[in-house]
Design a protein around this motif. Structure first.
Motif, PDB file in Angstrom:
ATOM      1  N   GLU A  82       0.820  -1.214   0.000  1.00 40.92           N
ATOM      2  CA  GLU A  82       0.000   0.000   0.000  1.00 40.92           C
ATOM      3  C   GLU A  82       0.854   1.264   0.000  1.00 40.92           C
ATOM      4  OE1 GLU A  82      -3.144   0.398  -0.267  1.00 40.92           O
ATOM      5  OE2 GLU A  82      -3.869  -1.668  -0.115  1.00 40.92           O
ATOM      6  N   GLN A  95       3.841   3.687  -1.967  1.00 37.69           N
ATOM      7  CA  GLN A  95       4.733   4.074  -3.048  1.00 37.69           C
ATOM      8  C   GLN A  95       5.902   4.846  -2.450  1.00 37.69           C
ATOM      9  OE1 GLN A  95       4.376   7.536  -6.082  1.00 37.69           O
ATOM     10  NE2 GLN A  95       3.664   5.758  -7.255  1.00 37.69           N
ATOM     11  N   ARG A 126      -1.859   4.074  -4.481  1.00 41.13           N
ATOM     12  CA  ARG A 126      -1.552   3.421  -3.216  1.00 41.13           C
ATOM     13  C   ARG A 126      -2.098   4.306  -2.091  1.00 41.13           C
ATOM     14  NH1 ARG A 126       2.571  -0.680  -4.123  1.00 41.13           N
ATOM     15  NH2 ARG A 126       2.382  -1.107  -6.358  1.00 41.13           N
TER      16      ARG A 126
END
Length: 414
Positions: free
Chosen positions: A94, A96, A166
């Protein structure tokens, strides 16, 4: 010249001139008078009133630093008592990752290599083309324009250009070696912990150990209406909050300014994570002065966006850290020379109490690093010098704020 510079220069001059006058002014020696015969002779200083000015200035600095130390104890021992990092509720898939750099390819490669395997969406945001394996490299276009400058400008470009898809964006500095990260808690802004590692200067490293002891207060930030500062070398932001707040503001401390803006404008939450980044301590005294100079000037400039009570607290803390080494460095030598200062007994107790605080903060920093670094506790006699190294950049930031963002030199794995 602004008020802060005038005040700092005035206090410093009063301390230096008053101290010299107290030390070198002509003296008149007298016997014990009507005191018992075994009483020692006393020394009266003829200083034209400068000694009194010296005493007032010393008391003023002592009270200022004492008030700041008291606030620290309240934050750490009361507000932050019992704080534990909340459990992770979001996995690595979840997140980046965006690593910010100018063009330090080798340093960035070490950071990319340190990332846990679950982080598969890694981007390097650079100012020029570099070759980094394991990440997608983006170069900020020269024509991109916004209010933010340097690192903040690059972060704002990345916010606009990249679609993370994300829950979180994790920002890392080019030298933020990730030591531990297995997820993030459910908070809008998650601050990772830092542990600066030794590079070229032992004194700079010791000053960062000292800073880590002071930064134990961070455990109170999740319980404040506004965190007192942020470290952008390892900070995760919920994507929705980043888009609402943006990085588009001119500042020298884009990380802290972002957090302050988010808390001022929106109802957001903050958490201090257990995850650790091993960033580089400044490699020289020049570099640490320039780093602290930018931090101090940027915090003072950005504090205008805070509510009055927080702005006042931010400014007072900066002045206190700038002047904190003076009391011990002046009082101890004068006391050893038996030079009388107004209310010397009480003042000596107060100044030594604050000196013990500086020793305690350094030892807290050693403890924060853990068992492998206990040997650095042997440097505790250097605490007065360490506080000078830590504070001199703050003085420079108040007296001569930098006009542009300056990246601290990195040395990499070598």
């Amino acid at each position: 010249m602004n008020t802060e510079r005038i005040a700092l220069i005035g206090v410093t001059l009063a301390l230096v001139v008053g101290g010299l006058a107290t030390l070198f002014a002509p003296t008149v020696l007298s016997g014990p008078g009507t005191a018992p015969a075994q009483a020692a002779a006393t020394t009266a200083v003829g200083d034209g009133g400068l000694g009194s000015l010296f005493g007032i200035a010393l008391w003023g600095v002592t009270l200022l630093f004492g008030a700041t130390a008291l606030v620290w104890f309240v934050l750490t021992g009361v507000v932050g008592a019992g704080y534990e990092a909340p459990p992770n509720e979001y996995g690595l898939d979840e997140i980046q990752v965006r690593i910010m750099t100018v063009d330090a390819a080798e340093v960035v490669q070490d950071t990319v290599d340190s990332l846990p395997e679950g982080l598969d969406d890694v981007h390097v945001i650079a100012e020029s083309e570099i070759d980094v394996s394991g990440a997608t490299v983006h170069v900020v276009p020269e024509e991109f324009a916004c209010d933010a400058v340097r690192k903040g400008r690059a972060q704002e470009w990345a916010r606009q250009a990249l679609d993370p898809q994300r829950e979180f964006v994790l920002y890392l500095d080019e030298d933020s070696i990730v030591e531990s990260l297995d997820g993030l808690p459910d908070a809008d802004i998650v601050q990772l912990r830092e542990k600066p590692r030794l590079t070229g200067s032992n004194l700079s490293y010791l000053a960062d150990i000292y800073r880590m002891g002071v930064q134990v207060e961070q455990r109170a930030f999740a319980r404040l209406s506004i965190p007192l500062f942020a470290w952008g070398g390892g900070i995760a932001v919920r994507t929705e909050v980043e888009d609402e707040t943006t990085w588009d503001r001119e500042t020298l401390v884009e990380d802290t300014a972002f957090v302050w803006a988010a808390f001022r404008e929106f109802d957001v939450t903050f958490a201090l994570s257990d995850a650790v980044c091993r960033n580089e301590a400044p490699p020289s005294l020049y570099e640490i002065v320039q780093q602290r100079r930018r931090w101090a000037a940027g915090n003072l400039q950005a504090s205008a966006m805070l509510p009055f009570r927080y702005e006042l607290l931010t400014r007072v803390r900066n002045y206190a850290w700038a002047l904190s080494p003076i009391v011990t460095l002046l009082v101890v030598p004068l006391s050893l020379l038996s030079v009388t200062i107004a209310y010397s007994g009480l003042f000596f107790v107060a100044s030594m109490g604050l000196a013990l605080c500086t020793l305690g903060w350094f030892l807290l920093g050693v403890g924060y690093y853990g068992d492998d670094h206990r040997r650095w506790a042997l440097a505790v006699p250097l605490a007065p010098l360490i506080t000078v190294v830590h504070s001199m950049g703050t003085v420079a930031g108040i007296l001569s704020p930098p006009e542009t963002f300056r990246v601290t030199t990195k040395v990499g794995s070598e």
